[in-house]
Write an enzyme that holds these catalytic residues in place. Structure first.
Site, PDB file in Angstrom:
ATOM      1  N   ASP A  31       0.859  -1.189   0.000  1.00 36.93           N
ATOM      2  CA  ASP A  31       0.000   0.000   0.000  1.00 36.93           C
ATOM      3  C   ASP A  31       0.895   1.239   0.000  1.00 36.93           C
ATOM      4  O   ASP A  31       1.674   1.436   0.946  1.00 36.93           O
ATOM      5  CB  ASP A  31      -0.888  -0.019   1.241  1.00 36.93           C
ATOM      6  CG  ASP A  31      -2.043   0.964   1.173  1.00 36.93           C
ATOM      7  OD1 ASP A  31      -2.083   1.785   0.237  1.00 36.93           O
ATOM      8  OD2 ASP A  31      -2.918   0.918   2.056  1.00 36.93           O
ATOM      9  N   ASP A  32       0.802   2.051  -1.035  1.00 34.50           N
ATOM     10  CA  ASP A  32       1.621   3.272  -1.150  1.00 34.50           C
ATOM     11  C   ASP A  32       3.115   2.962  -1.161  1.00 34.50           C
ATOM     12  O   ASP A  32       3.932   3.754  -0.670  1.00 34.50           O
ATOM     13  CB  ASP A  32       1.316   4.260  -0.013  1.00 34.50           C
ATOM     14  CG  ASP A  32      -0.063   4.877  -0.108  1.00 34.50           C
ATOM     15  OD1 ASP A  32      -0.858   4.446  -0.966  1.00 34.50           O
ATOM     16  OD2 ASP A  32      -0.364   5.786   0.686  1.00 34.50           O
ATOM     17  N   CYS A  74      -6.006   3.971  -4.200  1.00 33.96           N
ATOM     18  CA  CYS A  74      -6.284   2.641  -3.645  1.00 33.96           C
ATOM     19  C   CYS A  74      -7.404   1.847  -4.306  1.00 33.96           C
ATOM     20  O   CYS A  74      -7.169   0.822  -4.941  1.00 33.96           O
ATOM     21  CB  CYS A  74      -6.588   2.776  -2.152  1.00 33.96           C
ATOM     22  SG  CYS A  74      -5.299   3.582  -1.189  1.00 33.96           S
ATOM     23  N   ARG A  78      -7.034  -1.543  -6.719  1.00 31.48           N
ATOM     24  CA  ARG A  78      -7.315  -2.870  -6.180  1.00 31.48           C
ATOM     25  C   ARG A  78      -8.434  -3.566  -6.954  1.00 31.48           C
ATOM     26  O   ARG A  78      -8.393  -4.789  -7.169  1.00 31.48           O
ATOM     27  CB  ARG A  78      -7.644  -2.758  -4.688  1.00 31.48           C
ATOM     28  CG  ARG A  78      -6.444  -2.342  -3.871  1.00 31.48           C
ATOM     29  CD  ARG A  78      -6.801  -1.796  -2.492  1.00 31.48           C
ATOM     30  NE  ARG A  78      -5.619  -1.196  -1.901  1.00 31.48           N
ATOM     31  CZ  ARG A  78      -4.710  -1.840  -1.162  1.00 31.48           C
ATOM     32  NH1 ARG A  78      -4.906  -3.123  -0.890  1.00 31.48           N
ATOM     33  NH2 ARG A  78      -3.653  -1.226  -0.693  1.00 31.48           N
ATOM     34  N   LYS A 127      -5.852  -5.159   3.780  1.00 25.95           N
ATOM     35  CA  LYS A 127      -6.718  -4.076   3.319  1.00 25.95           C
ATOM     36  C   LYS A 127      -7.529  -4.503   2.099  1.00 25.95           C
ATOM     37  O   LYS A 127      -6.978  -4.928   1.101  1.00 25.95           O
ATOM     38  CB  LYS A 127      -5.860  -2.853   2.990  1.00 25.95           C
ATOM     39  CG  LYS A 127      -6.637  -1.667   2.433  1.00 25.95           C
ATOM     40  CD  LYS A 127      -5.705  -0.501   2.198  1.00 25.95           C
ATOM     41  CE  LYS A 127      -6.380   0.648   1.478  1.00 25.95           C
ATOM     42  NZ  LYS A 127      -5.466   1.791   1.269  1.00 25.95           N
ATOM     43  N   HIS A 129     -10.845  -2.469   0.899  1.00 25.71           N
ATOM     44  CA  HIS A 129     -11.165  -1.152   0.334  1.00 25.71           C
ATOM     45  C   HIS A 129     -12.074  -1.222  -0.890  1.00 25.71           C
ATOM     46  O   HIS A 129     -12.032  -0.357  -1.763  1.00 25.71           O
ATOM     47  CB  HIS A 129      -9.897  -0.372   0.003  1.00 25.71           C
ATOM     48  CG  HIS A 129     -10.051   1.102   0.269  1.00 25.71           C
ATOM     49  ND1 HIS A 129      -9.021   1.997   0.198  1.00 25.71           N
ATOM     50  CD2 HIS A 129     -11.147   1.841   0.607  1.00 25.71           C
ATOM     51  CE1 HIS A 129      -9.444   3.210   0.492  1.00 25.71           C
ATOM     52  NE2 HIS A 129     -10.736   3.143   0.749  1.00 25.71           N
ATOM     53  N   SER A 152      -8.536   2.182   4.429  1.00 27.43           N
ATOM     54  CA  SER A 152      -7.225   2.779   4.694  1.00 27.43           C
ATOM     55  C   SER A 152      -7.093   3.161   6.169  1.00 27.43           C
ATOM     56  O   SER A 152      -8.081   3.539   6.812  1.00 27.43           O
ATOM     57  CB  SER A 152      -7.016   4.018   3.820  1.00 27.43           C
ATOM     58  OG  SER A 152      -6.905   3.670   2.463  1.00 27.43           O
ATOM     59  N   HIS A 239       1.008   2.771   3.910  1.00 23.46           N
ATOM     60  CA  HIS A 239       0.031   3.850   4.017  1.00 23.46           C
ATOM     61  C   HIS A 239       0.091   4.473   5.412  1.00 23.46           C
ATOM     62  O   HIS A 239       0.126   3.765   6.421  1.00 23.46           O
ATOM     63  CB  HIS A 239      -1.369   3.296   3.751  1.00 23.46           C
ATOM     64  CG  HIS A 239      -2.394   4.333   3.398  1.00 23.46           C
ATOM     65  ND1 HIS A 239      -2.767   5.336   4.265  1.00 23.46           N
ATOM     66  CD2 HIS A 239      -3.133   4.509   2.271  1.00 23.46           C
ATOM     67  CE1 HIS A 239      -3.699   6.088   3.689  1.00 23.46           C
ATOM     68  NE2 HIS A 239      -3.930   5.616   2.472  1.00 23.46           N
ATOM     69  N   ASP A 291      -0.285  -1.054  -4.830  1.00 22.69           N
ATOM     70  CA  ASP A 291      -1.450  -0.398  -5.427  1.00 22.69           C
ATOM     71  C   ASP A 291      -1.155   0.942  -6.073  1.00 22.69           C
ATOM     72  O   ASP A 291      -1.833   1.363  -7.008  1.00 22.69           O
ATOM     73  CB  ASP A 291      -2.571  -0.247  -4.393  1.00 22.69           C
ATOM     74  CG  ASP A 291      -2.218   0.688  -3.242  1.00 22.69           C
ATOM     75  OD1 ASP A 291      -1.029   1.020  -3.047  1.00 22.69           O
ATOM     76  OD2 ASP A 291      -3.154   1.087  -2.507  1.00 22.69           O
ATOM     77  N   ASN A 292      -0.192   1.667  -5.568  1.00 16.29           N
ATOM     78  CA  ASN A 292       0.193   2.963  -6.143  1.00 16.29           C
ATOM     79  C   ASN A 292       1.469   3.433  -5.462  1.00 16.29           C
ATOM     80  O   ASN A 292       1.952   2.810  -4.514  1.00 16.29           O
ATOM     81  CB  ASN A 292      -0.911   4.022  -5.997  1.00 16.29           C
ATOM     82  CG  ASN A 292      -1.465   4.161  -4.598  1.00 16.29           C
ATOM     83  OD1 ASN A 292      -2.608   3.789  -4.328  1.00 16.29           O
ATOM     84  ND2 ASN A 292      -0.657   4.681  -3.682  1.00 16.29           N
ATOM     85  N   LYS A 324       1.759   9.366  -5.722  1.00  9.91           N
ATOM     86  CA  LYS A 324       0.391   8.884  -5.576  1.00  9.91           C
ATOM     87  C   LYS A 324      -0.618   9.954  -5.988  1.00  9.91           C
ATOM     88  O   LYS A 324      -0.413  11.141  -5.751  1.00  9.91           O
ATOM     89  CB  LYS A 324       0.159   8.478  -4.115  1.00  9.91           C
ATOM     90  CG  LYS A 324      -1.266   8.084  -3.768  1.00  9.91           C
ATOM     91  CD  LYS A 324      -1.377   7.721  -2.299  1.00  9.91           C
ATOM     92  CE  LYS A 324      -2.828   7.396  -1.918  1.00  9.91           C
ATOM     93  NZ  LYS A 324      -2.943   6.914  -0.532  1.00  9.91           N
TER      94      LYS A 324
END
Length: 526
Positions: A31-32, A74, A78, A127, A129, A152, A239, A291-292, A324
């Site tokens: 995540d991030d 996010c 996903r 996660k 989301h 998140s 994140h 994810d990013n 992001k």
């Protein structure tokens, strides 16, 4: 149940002999996470890597250097991972909130639904989301088991806040008047096991230990079955707010952020140890990506962009983030690898132009499982890249949707074809897409677009001269790709997500307590 799953139910009766010949899959999803956070990707100062376990997987398998998330934020990213379809097809173009009513549309089919119907044991940790209510919950989307914070970590409060910019506020320790204690600001972040809230607020500082322990347990359980398994492990890291176990404090030369990267990598080590203990490592394919890219406005709590600095935005475009939420390379180019001992040649580095949306079609091809019918996919089977050294580059087009920094969310204002990347829209009109310090650049439409040759300009510093022969050639290629995707989408079965919200849809352990708190460890009742 959609038509595809009804048709696939018959496969749940396939023989154990067939099961035994199908591989297991573990999808590790950050995540991030920034491209430069992976030590195998970027370590110019030759310091000790913060990702030794991931580096080992990269050394033992194939590392992808030009691998992209399907969006720079996010939920859309996903949804695309799970369906192999862009948000303009699957309907998920923006973030789902903690009080969302819907989620990933139910007529979209996830890889977990496909593999469960094909006889796999399935589990998800981390996660989600993509919706929490009823059939939108992971248990309604093909997973037999779920443990995680489904949104998140900045969407709710905790008793001991993690690290972020600005500093998060702790949950209130007693009930208070709504004028000073807005329920929308103090709702406590929940941890769910299946459909039950087991901790609210969750402790971010021990959350990764919980994920690691449960992943180990799940791998042991599923590994003891005759049936193959699919585990989707979506890390809380990186994140904000960030928190990690004390055993990782001061273990990295990259300060608190690096310590947290090391904890994420430690989970990978635990997963591999558990897998080896089952004796099924050689029949398990492992993926890692994210994810990013890094959330640049979080300053020291954002990751390393490596050479992908988006310098045009910094120097000409007026500043702002290039990570992001944005279409610049650091926003969507992700660290990525695949590992499968005995099947994937070790030590391979591929610069093929690839996407997280390729994971689903590739797993399906390897397991000889059919993709869902009556829809088109943006992901492709990359088995020949992984197993046979094929290079997919000049002929590949990737489309990067607007991901909140500017423009209409989900629209395709950025496209990559081979070495050429065209941006029709730059700048930020969304404060979270600012640079560290809060600066944003003006939103600018570019027609004709800015086009960069990423083979020679990874920093996206100098767009091609619009009068040059190279620019005109690249523009024609870009225009053909844009015309194709628009026509393709217009002839596809597309869906629209429900983004309505209702505070009663939030997971809540104890509605009588402010923030839904279900533990009295810190709570003082008036």
């Amino acid at each position: 149940m959609n038509i595809y799953l009804r048709c696939m139910c018959i496969l749940s009766m396939i023989s154990p002999f067939v099961w035994a010949n199908r591989p297991n899959f573990i999808v590790l999803f950050g995540d991030d996470v920034a491209w430069g956070d992976l030590g195998a990707n970027w370590n110019p100062n030759k310091t000790s890597s913060d990702t030794p376990n991931l580096d080992k997987l990269a050394d033992g398998g194939i590392r992808f250097t030009d691998f992209h998330a399907a969006a720079s934020v996010c939920s859309p990213s996903r949804a695309s991972l799970l369906t192999a379809r862009l948000g303009v097809r699957n309907g998920v173009k923006a973030l789902f909130s903690s009080s969302t009513v819907g989620g990933l549309p139910l007529n979209e089919t996830t890889f977990s639904e496909v593999f469960k119907a094909a006889g796999y044991n399935t589990a998800m940790i981390g996660k989600w989301h993509l919706g929490y209510n009823g059939s939108y919950h992971p248990l309604g989307r093909g997973f037999d088991y779920y443990l995680g914070v489904p949104m998140s970590p900045d969407e709710g409060c905790t008793d001991v806040p993690g690290m972020s910019v600005p500093n998060p506020m702790a949950c209130p320790k007693r009930n208070c008047e709504m004028e000073t204690c807005d329920e929308n600001k103090v709702w406590a972040l929940p941890l769910l096991e299946n459909r039950t809230v087991i901790e609210q607020p969750v402790d971010l500082w021990s959350l990764s230990d919980k994920y690691s322990n449960k992943a180990t347990e799940v791998i042991k359980q599923m590994g003891s079955s005759d049936k193959p398994f699919l585990l989707y492990l979506a890390f809380a890291h990186m994140h904000v707010p960030l928190g990690h176990s004390s055993k990782y404090t001061n273990t990295s030369s990259h300060e608190f952020y690096g310590d947290t990267v090391r904890e994420m990598d430690g989970i990978v080590g635990s997963v591999m140890e558990a897998l080896r203990a089952t004796g099924k490592e050689n029949n398990t394919m492992i993926w890692f990506s994210a994810d990013n890219g890094p959330w640049v406005s979080k300053c020291q709590y954002a990751g390393c962009q490596g050479p992908f600095t988006g310098e045009w935005q910094e120097t000409i475009g007026g500043g702002g983030s290039t990570g992001k939420l944005t279409p610049w390379e650091a926003g969507h180019r992700e660290p990525a690898l695949a590992y499968w001992p005995g099947r994937i040649k070790p030590g391979v580095v591929s610069d093929s132009l690839l996407s997280t949306m390729d994971i689903f079609p590739t797993m399906a091809a390897i397991a000889d499982v059919a993709m869902p019918p009556n829809r088109k996919f943006d992901g492709i089977d990359i088995s020949d890249v992984i197993f046979h050294g094929q290079r997919i580059y000049a002929e590949r087009a990737l489309f990067h949707p607007n991901s909140l920094s500017a423009g209409t969310v989900g629209e395709l204002d950025t496209v990559r074809v081979g070495k050429y990347k065209a941006l029709f829209l730059t700048g930020q009109d969304f404060k979270p897409a600012s640079s560290c310090g809060g600066k944003v650049g003006p939103v600018q439409r570019h027609n004709p677009p800015l086009i960069f040759n990423l083979d020679v300009d990874q920093a996206e510093r100098n767009p091609l001269n619009q009068t040059s022969v190279e620019y005109q050639h690249a523009l024609r290629t870009i225009q053909k790709a844009m015309a194709f995707i628009k026509e393709d989408i217009s002839n596809d079965n597309t869906t629209i997500a429900n983004y309505n919200t209702d505070p009663s849809c939030r997971p809540c352990c104890n509605p009588s307590n402010i923030g839904c708190r279900c533990t009295d460890k810190y709570f003082i009742s008036l």
